[in-house]
Motif scaffolding. Sequence first.
Motif, PDB file in Angstrom:
ATOM      1  N   PRO A  77      -8.414   7.151  -1.460  1.00 23.92           N
ATOM      2  CA  PRO A  77      -7.781   5.656  -0.235  1.00 23.92           C
ATOM      3  C   PRO A  77      -9.337   5.398   0.391  1.00 23.92           C
ATOM      4  CG  PRO A  77      -7.669   8.579   0.034  1.00 23.92           C
ATOM      5  CD  PRO A  77      -8.085   7.776  -1.600  1.00 23.92           C
ATOM      6  N   GLU A 111      -3.003   5.284  -5.222  1.00 23.51           N
ATOM      7  CA  GLU A 111      -4.135   5.805  -3.762  1.00 23.51           C
ATOM      8  C   GLU A 111      -4.478   7.231  -4.539  1.00 23.51           C
ATOM      9  OE1 GLU A 111      -3.653   5.133   0.924  1.00 23.51           O
ATOM     10  OE2 GLU A 111      -3.594   7.379  -0.368  1.00 23.51           O
ATOM     11  N   PHE A 152      -9.989   1.162  -1.037  1.00 20.42           N
ATOM     12  CA  PHE A 152      -8.783   0.264  -0.251  1.00 20.42           C
ATOM     13  C   PHE A 152      -9.423  -0.234   1.196  1.00 20.42           C
ATOM     14  CE2 PHE A 152      -6.298   1.742  -2.648  1.00 20.42           C
ATOM     15  CZ  PHE A 152      -5.106   1.760  -2.995  1.00 20.42           C
ATOM     16  N   MET A 161       2.156   1.456  -3.927  1.00 22.62           N
ATOM     17  CA  MET A 161       1.378   2.065  -3.921  1.00 22.62           C
ATOM     18  C   MET A 161       1.029   3.284  -3.977  1.00 22.62           C
ATOM     19  SD  MET A 161      -1.258  -0.871  -4.220  1.00 22.62           S
ATOM     20  CE  MET A 161      -2.805  -0.645  -5.172  1.00 22.62           C
ATOM     21  N   ARG A 162       0.741   3.819  -2.666  1.00 21.86           N
ATOM     22  CA  ARG A 162       1.029   5.224  -2.091  1.00 21.86           C
ATOM     23  C   ARG A 162       1.635   6.544  -2.696  1.00 21.86           C
ATOM     24  NH1 ARG A 162       2.165   9.177   0.741  1.00 21.86           N
ATOM     25  NH2 ARG A 162       4.433   7.737   1.334  1.00 21.86           N
ATOM     26  N   ARG A 169       1.003  -1.550  -0.404  1.00 21.06           N
ATOM     27  CA  ARG A 169      -0.437   0.630   0.070  1.00 21.06           C
ATOM     28  C   ARG A 169       1.057   1.522  -0.180  1.00 21.06           C
ATOM     29  NH1 ARG A 169      -5.287   1.490   2.750  1.00 21.06           N
ATOM     30  NH2 ARG A 169      -5.599   3.713   1.919  1.00 21.06           N
ATOM     31  N   GLU A 170       2.186   1.357   1.522  1.00 14.97           N
ATOM     32  CA  GLU A 170       3.040   2.799   0.652  1.00 14.97           C
ATOM     33  C   GLU A 170       3.366   2.306  -0.749  1.00 14.97           C
ATOM     34  OE1 GLU A 170       4.901   5.849   2.384  1.00 14.97           O
ATOM     35  OE2 GLU A 170       2.429   4.582   2.889  1.00 14.97           O
TER      36      GLU A 170
END
Length: 84
Positions: A45, A40, A48, A34-35, A31-32
């Motif tokens: 957000p 994201e 998710f 992707m951010r 996820r990080e």
Amino acid sequence: STALDALREALNELHSQGITLAFARVRDEVREDMRLAGIEAVVGPENFYDRVTDGVRAWREAEANAFQPRTGPGRAPAGRTSSP
């Protein structure tokens, strides 16, 4: 990463067609990534989910709300026509 760039491009294309993609059970480190890659921001957000069932529930609720008749200024209730 090339894969994240390709994913972001695909998401932008889907978004331009009015298609929303959601993710469930994405590990924190992924996820990080992707951010940081801007994914994201494209997906949002709110799209998710910790569990697949949460994502499915949100989709069902959004679909049900999308087909509710809308009333308000300039809109007549379903089955009626508004007069000018």
